[in-house]
Design an enzyme around this catalytic site. Structure first.
Site, mmCIF file in Angstrom:
data_model
loop_
_atom_site.group_PDB
_atom_site.id
_atom_site.type_symbol
_atom_site.label_atom_id
_atom_site.label_comp_id
_atom_site.label_asym_id
_atom_site.label_seq_id
_atom_site.Cartn_x
_atom_site.Cartn_y
_atom_site.Cartn_z
ATOM 1 C CE LYS A 132 -32.761 -22.992 -14.872
ATOM 2 N NZ LYS A 132 -32.566 -21.725 -15.652
ATOM 3 C CE1 TYR A 166 4.861 7.502 23.885
ATOM 4 C CE2 TYR A 166 5.692 5.551 22.740
ATOM 5 C CZ TYR A 166 4.629 6.324 23.191
ATOM 6 O OH TYR A 166 3.337 5.919 22.945
ATOM 7 C CG ASN A 180 -0.688 10.250 19.602
ATOM 8 O OD1 ASN A 180 0.127 11.036 19.136
ATOM 9 N ND2 ASN A 180 -0.373 9.007 19.918
ATOM 10 N NE ARG A 186 -12.454 -11.050 -29.200
ATOM 11 C CZ ARG A 186 -12.837 -9.785 -29.383
ATOM 12 N NH1 ARG A 186 -11.933 -8.862 -29.671
ATOM 13 N NH2 ARG A 186 -14.107 -9.439 -29.293
#
EC number: 4.3.1.24
Length: 713
Positions: free
Chosen positions: A453, A106, A484, A351
């Site tokens: 702010k 391949y 594929n 906490r």
């Protein structure tokens, strides 16, 4: 039940058979070993590796910190281990021999993917065509955001070299040397930002590295000076001799059929994510300090009973920062003075911060190990097994570990950012911040100073975008390449989104760090102003309340202790801008002390010489004449560096971070009276974090930690 084939009963009981204990063929043991020790120690190791000047690779021991170092184009140089040359050559020779022997393989004699039924004997031409058709990316103008950042490209180059050095890919060692020379010369190929699904690897972007190596006309690289150069100029700058490479069979496929772009970027992302996680732990402890929080939330027994290692370590780190903290000693005294001044328990953002951060640290740590395995893996197809004389057709190019690890990391980053935003929101809100001014306004006139702010609005924006990025990428897979590649990892896309998340968390960390330093300075002012108020009130009390008109002692003198208690209980910034205003609580409460004493004075109130009521006007008039000046003098002394009471931060383990922000980076205490904006100051921190300058002061905060929680006693 009796088991066969060397298997044993599960848990010694009948029913299920499991494999007998033996070596670690499935690699679970090694994966477990990699997670031993503290996360902090692992981060320290990463930092040390990042700073090494040489990265020597042989295919199996590359670390994400080394990838990050090379990606940063700093001083780290890349060297290929000569021990790999022979095995790399063997796999390359095997491919050539198999083709000459007529073996059908391949990508060597066949087409690619869904068209692998096609055949050819022109191996070199097939590789050239592979690179040509994969050059399908778009770059736009080259400056409009369509080019992969150079850092990610350099990371990909290093990782691809490393994976190919193992000798299972059929490529010449000389090509790997050439890519290393490009890295060392800081010559970076231009890769498209988009176009890969990281299954069959990162085909499209990696094809542009191959295009540069083979001298394609469309190949472009960035030179060390930032200029764009073609392949010939790139080779010249890098000192690569012998001209461009004519690809042999399998070599083009070897270069492009891997996960290096996704895993390379993931490596750089995780290097930063690990450090930012430590920063979040330390900032949570600093948050506790400036909020006058209760440090018992870090007690080891709480976390030992939950069992999760990330949580246990996060709590232990915070516990270490808070142990002996001057702020915690002061907060304890405040709590003893009046337990009702604040809730019995701190809010969740403080906490439960160990419980919140712990799982995120575990996720980031697991992702780090997963990516480290990936960058040391052989991840192309087919694999050349020289020892057995065969080409193995599989799917190691599937980058699922990258996509999943990056999705998980991004979700963890989003969670860290959410906690940071919750902490920031408490810090700037005077309903929750235990006496600090609204918006952390540092000026004398709160009507003309709105502090942080704007920064809070920006933080909301950052957090919203970060939460959006927390959504997964890997559930958006599309079938590709004629069905594929019908499942694919989206590894690079997920890595890119995680890199975006890291950038946003850096913005949030910078903003939060500046705000915490502002809070530290405000606590310093608060303590000095309160001391000045006490001194002034006592002076006025002695002058106006101690004696009557005949010089005899007056019963009003017994009010002094109660007056001091009221000053202790009242938030300085609730009155500091106009301390004698009857609209503010201080004067009302001081008057109430005198009124209560008068009500208890009985018949003596009818005598002008023994009346407490008769003293109130004189007491308040004298305060109005002296108290504003005393407060201003105390504030000015803090600003001028001549404060009567030094800042508590210098006695705390968190001091190195404060010193870094204020002294090394030169940021200032912010007020509305000055023109300096929050953005200007936090940008200094952001730039420093981007450059890694925060790492040493961060680790200095923890240099004394022994890696264990404090004993339960």
């Amino acid at each position: 039940m009796e088991c066969e084939n060397g298997r044993v009963s599960a848990n010694g009981m009948s029913g299920l058979c499991v494999a007998a204990p033996r070596a670690d063929p499935l690699n679970w043991g090694k994966a477990t070993e990699e997670m031993t020790g503290s996360h902090l120690d692992e981060v320290k190791r990463m930092v040390a590796e990042y700073r090494q000047p040489l990265v020597k690779i042989e295919g199996a021991s590359l670390r994400i910190a080394q990838v990050a170092a090379v990606a940063a184009a700093g001083e780290a140089r890349v060297e290929l281990d000569e021990s790999a040359r022979e095995r790399v050559k063997a796999s390359s020779d095997w491919v050539m021999n198999s083709m000459m022997n007529g073996t059908d393989s391949y990508g060597v004699t066949t087409g690619f993917g869904a068209t692998s039924h096609r055949r050819t004997k022109e191996g070199g031409a097939l590789q050239r065509e592979l690179i040509r058709f994969l050059n399908a990316g778009a770059f736009g103008t080259g400056t409009d955001g369509h080019v992969l950042p150079a850092e990610a490209t350099r990371a990909a180059m290093l990782v691809r070299i490393n994976t190919l050095l193992q000798g299972y890919s059929g490529i010449r060692f000389e090509i790997l040397e050439a890519i290393a020379k490009l890295l060392n010369a800081n010559v970076t190929p231009c890769l498209p930002l988009r176009g890969t699904i990281t299954a069959s690897g990162d085909l499209v972007p990696l094809s542009y590295i191959a295009g540069l190596v083979t001298g394609r006309e469309n190949a472009v690289a960035v030179a060390p000076d930032g200029s764009k150069v073609n392949a010939a100029e790139a080779f010249k700058i890098a000192g690569i001799q012998g001209g461009f490479f004519e690809l042999q069979p399998k070599e083009g496929l070897a270069m492009v059929n891997g996960t290096a772009v996704g895993s390379g970027l993931a490596s750089t992302v995780l290097f930063e994510a690990n450090i930012l996680a430590i920063l979040a732990e330390v900032l949570s402890a600093v948050f506790c300090e400036v909020m006058n929080g209760k440090p018992e939330y870090t007690d080891h027994l709480t976390h030992k009973l939950k069992h999760h290692p990330g949580q246990i370590e996060a709590a232990a780190i915070m516990e270490h920062i808070l142990e002996g903290s001057s702020y915690m000693k002061h907060a304890k005294k405040l709590g003893e003075l009046d337990p009702l001044m604040k809730p019995k328990q701190d809010r969740y953002a403080l906490r439960t911060s160990p419980q919140w951060l712990g799982p995120q640290i575990e996720v980031i740590r697991a992702a780090t190990k997963s990516i480290e395995r990936e960058i040391n893996s052989v991840n192309d197809n087919p694999l050349i097994d020289v020892s057995r004389g065969k080409a193995l057709h599989g799917g190691n190019f599937q980058g699922t570990p990258i996509g999943v690890s990056m999705d998980n990391t991004r979700l963890a980053i989003a969670a860290i950012g959410k906690l940071m935003f919750a902490q920031f929101s408490e810090l700037v809100n005077d309903f929750y911040n235990n006496g600090l001014p609204s918006n952390l306004s540092g000026g004398r006139n709160p009507s003309l100073d709105y502090g942080f702010k704007g920064a809070e609005i920006a933080m909301a924006s950052y957090c919203s975008e970060l939460q959006f990025l927390g959504n997964p990428v890997t559930n958006h897979v599309q079938s590709a390449e004629q069905h594929n590649q019908d499942v694919n990892s989206l590894g690079l896309i997920s890595s890119r989104k995680t890199a975006e998340a890291i950038d946003i968390l850096k913005l949030m960390s910078s903003t939060f760090l500046i705000a915490l330093c502002q809070a530290v300075d405000l606590r310093h002012i608060e303590e000095n102003v309160k001391s000045a108020v006490k001194s002034c009130v006592m002076t006025v009390a002695k002058k106006t309340l101690s004696t009557n008109s005949t010089g005899d002692l007056h019963v009003a003198r017994f009010c002094e202790k109660d007056l001091l208690k009221e000053i202790d209980r009242e938030a300085v910034f609730a009155y500091a801008d106009d301390p004698c205003s009857h609209n503010y609580p201080l004067m009302k409460k001081l008057r109430n002390v005198l009124v209560e004493r008068a009500l208890a004075n009985g018949a003596a109130e009818f005598n002008a010489d023994t009346s407490v009521f008769a003293k109130v006007a004189q007491f308040e008039e004298e305060l109005r004449a002296t108290l504003p000046g005393a407060i201003e003098a105390a504030r000015a002394a803090v600003e001028n560096g001549t404060a009567a009471i030094p800042s508590r931060i210098t006695e705390c383990r968190s001091y190195p971070l404060y010193r870094f922000v204020r002294e090394e980076l030169g940021t200032k205490y912010l007020t509305g009276e000055k023109t300096r904006s929050p953005g200007e100051e936090l940008n200094k921190v952001l730039v420093a974090i981007n450059e890694g300058k925060h790492i040493d002061p961060l680790l200095e905060c923890l240099k004394e930690w022994n890696g264990e929680p404090l004993p339960i006693c």
